[in-house]
Design an enzyme around this catalytic site. Structure first.
Site, PDB file in Angstrom:
ATOM      1  N   SER A   7       0.889  -1.333  -0.034  1.00 31.94           N
ATOM      2  CA  SER A   7       0.107  -0.064   0.053  1.00 31.94           C
ATOM      3  C   SER A   7       0.986   1.223  -0.014  1.00 31.94           C
ATOM      4  CB  SER A   7      -0.817   0.246   1.246  1.00 31.94           C
ATOM      5  OG  SER A   7      -1.340   1.309   1.434  1.00 31.94           O
ATOM      6  N   HIS A  32      -1.255  -1.379  -4.094  1.00 35.62           N
ATOM      7  CA  HIS A  32      -2.598  -0.957  -3.595  1.00 35.62           C
ATOM      8  C   HIS A  32      -2.615   0.447  -3.275  1.00 35.62           C
ATOM      9  CE1 HIS A  32      -5.768  -2.368  -0.896  1.00 35.62           C
ATOM     10  NE2 HIS A  32      -5.595  -1.279  -0.070  1.00 35.62           N
ATOM     11  N   ASP A  34      -4.761   3.512  -1.321  1.00 37.18           N
ATOM     12  CA  ASP A  34      -5.905   3.654  -0.344  1.00 37.18           C
ATOM     13  C   ASP A  34      -6.373   5.127  -0.633  1.00 37.18           C
ATOM     14  OD1 ASP A  34      -6.050   1.243   1.170  1.00 37.18           O
ATOM     15  OD2 ASP A  34      -3.861   1.729   1.632  1.00 37.18           O
ATOM     16  N   MET A  36      -8.963   7.820   0.594  1.00 39.98           N
ATOM     17  CA  MET A  36      -9.921   8.133   1.704  1.00 39.98           C
ATOM     18  C   MET A  36     -10.322   9.593   1.420  1.00 39.98           C
ATOM     19  SD  MET A  36      -7.523   6.841   4.824  1.00 39.98           S
ATOM     20  CE  MET A  36      -6.531   5.344   4.601  1.00 39.98           C
ATOM     21  N   HIS A  65      -8.585   0.908  -3.394  1.00 43.13           N
ATOM     22  CA  HIS A  65      -9.418   0.598  -2.287  1.00 43.13           C
ATOM     23  C   HIS A  65     -10.080   2.164  -2.080  1.00 43.13           C
ATOM     24  CE1 HIS A  65      -9.593  -0.584   2.105  1.00 43.13           C
ATOM     25  NE2 HIS A  65     -10.713  -0.390   1.848  1.00 43.13           N
ATOM     26  N   MET A  67     -12.147   4.248   0.218  1.00 44.50           N
ATOM     27  CA  MET A  67     -12.717   4.350   1.365  1.00 44.50           C
ATOM     28  C   MET A  67     -13.429   5.473   1.245  1.00 44.50           C
ATOM     29  SD  MET A  67      -9.793   2.782   3.706  1.00 44.50           S
ATOM     30  CE  MET A  67      -8.808   3.045   2.152  1.00 44.50           C
ATOM     31  N   MET A 136     -11.325  -6.008   6.104  1.00 46.04           N
ATOM     32  CA  MET A 136     -10.376  -5.155   6.928  1.00 46.04           C
ATOM     33  C   MET A 136      -9.968  -5.617   8.191  1.00 46.04           C
ATOM     34  SD  MET A 136      -9.847  -2.518   4.831  1.00 46.04           S
ATOM     35  CE  MET A 136      -8.921  -1.651   6.171  1.00 46.04           C
ATOM     36  N   PHE A 142      -6.095   4.663   8.526  1.00 44.58           N
ATOM     37  CA  PHE A 142      -4.858   4.960   9.044  1.00 44.58           C
ATOM     38  C   PHE A 142      -3.853   3.720   8.691  1.00 44.58           C
ATOM     39  CE2 PHE A 142      -7.430   7.592  11.497  1.00 44.58           C
ATOM     40  CZ  PHE A 142      -7.035   8.981  11.102  1.00 44.58           C
TER      41      PHE A 142
HETATM   42  C1  DX5 Z   1      -5.880   1.352   6.274  1.00 45.23           C
HETATM   43  C2  DX5 Z   1      -5.667   1.046   4.727  1.00 45.23           C
HETATM   44  C3  DX5 Z   1      -4.521   0.091   4.565  1.00 45.23           C
HETATM   45  C4  DX5 Z   1      -3.314   0.493   5.217  1.00 45.23           C
HETATM   46  C5  DX5 Z   1      -2.509  -0.630   5.727  1.00 45.23           C
HETATM   47  O1  DX5 Z   1      -7.220   2.156   6.214  1.00 45.23           O
HETATM   48  O2  DX5 Z   1      -6.668   0.563   3.996  1.00 45.23           O
HETATM   49  O3  DX5 Z   1      -4.375  -0.382   3.267  1.00 45.23           O
HETATM   50  O4  DX5 Z   1      -2.329   1.101   4.253  1.00 45.23           O
HETATM   51  O5  DX5 Z   1      -1.522  -0.200   6.175  1.00 45.23           O
HETATM   52  P1  DX5 Z   1      -0.624  -1.330   7.429  1.00 45.23           P
HETATM   53  O6  DX5 Z   1      -0.064  -2.303   6.514  1.00 45.23           O
HETATM   54  O7  DX5 Z   1       0.344  -0.201   7.779  1.00 45.23           O
HETATM   55  O8  DX5 Z   1      -1.554  -1.522   8.517  1.00 45.23           O
HETATM   56 ZN    ZN Z   2      -6.480  -0.432   1.827  1.00 42.50          ZN
END
Ligand code: DX5
Ligand code: ZN
Length: 214
Positions: A7, A32, A34, A36, A65, A67, A136, A142
């Site tokens: 990610s 990946h 993320d 948000m 992904h 969110m 999840m 985060f």
């Molecule tokens: C969390 C994200 C994850 C995040 C995972 O909201 O969706 O993809 O980057 O991070 P780690 O691997 O540090 O838990």
């Molecule tokens: Zn993610």
């Protein structure tokens, strides 16, 4: 199957191309992203421009992904930016079946994500339509949080349901994946492992991927 999806949430954005190529040389399978919106989750990251930048850095599949509260409104922008897989949250939309079909109609693969507090059973009527189920294992928002152990049961449930119903979706797990947690998660039936801080917050990004792939 064991695919590693680093990610870029935890990457150094001033060095994104280099860090993605290091992840790639370590054997990363997907990248990946993320996304948000500060509404569905209490944090803001990047939108289509960030995904487009990641796409320029790699030939690997771009795993987006979302969110965000309104995936229907923005999905097309992410396809135009180079997304290969778009995953949205079950909790974010009312008409899940409609959103799945809409994203598919854009010509990309579709995934559905569920938060730690959401049971797998809410997906029973739609899971035959998706390419991927994202479980999840932290509350989204985060990087760097600890793996919620109870997620293991949910992964097992998703794997069992797939087998019993002869379905083909991939099971992806996101949050708190590192060298210690990955073994149990793999045993529970996960196929795609998202890892942020355990890849990018290390001395050697390539080696961290190699370690996770073992
Ligand atoms: C969390 C994200 C994850 C995040 C995972 O909201 O969706 O993809 O980057 O991070 P780690 O691997 O540090 O838990
Ligand atoms: Zn993610």
């Amino acid at each position: 199957m064991k695919l590693i999806a680093p990610s870029i949430l935890s990457a150094d954005f001033s060095n994104l191309a280099l860090q993605i190529s290091q992840a790639e040389s370590g054997g990363a399978d997907w990248i990946h992203c993320d996304v948000m919106d500060g509404h569905f989750v209490p944090n803001i990251t990047f939108g289509p421009i960030g995904v487009k930048a990641a796409k320029k850095c790699t030939k690997l599949p771009i795993d987006v992904h979302l969110m965000i509260s309104d995936p229907d409104k923005y999905a097309e922008d992410f396809v135009k930016s180079g997304a290969d897989i778009i995953t949205f949250h079950q909790e974010a939309v009312i008409h899940v079946n409609r959103t799945i079909n809409f994203i598919k109609s854009l010509g990309v693969k579709v995934g559905i994500a569920i938060n730690p507090s959401t049971p797998f059973s809410v997906l029973s009527e739609v899971v035959d339509l998706v390419d991927l189920v994202l479980i999840m294992s932290v509350n989204p928002g985060f990087g760097g949080q600890s793996f919620i152990e109870k997620s293991l049961d949910k992964i097992e449930t998703a794997a069992k349901f797939r087998e019993e119903n002869k379905l083909n979706y991939l099971i992806e797990v996101d949050g708190g994946i590192n060298k210690k947690t990955i073994q149990d998660v793999e045993r529970a039936g996960c196929d795609v492992f998202v890892a942020g801080s355990s890849v990018f917050h290390t001395e050697n990004i390539s080696l961290s991927i190699v370690e996770l792939k073992k």
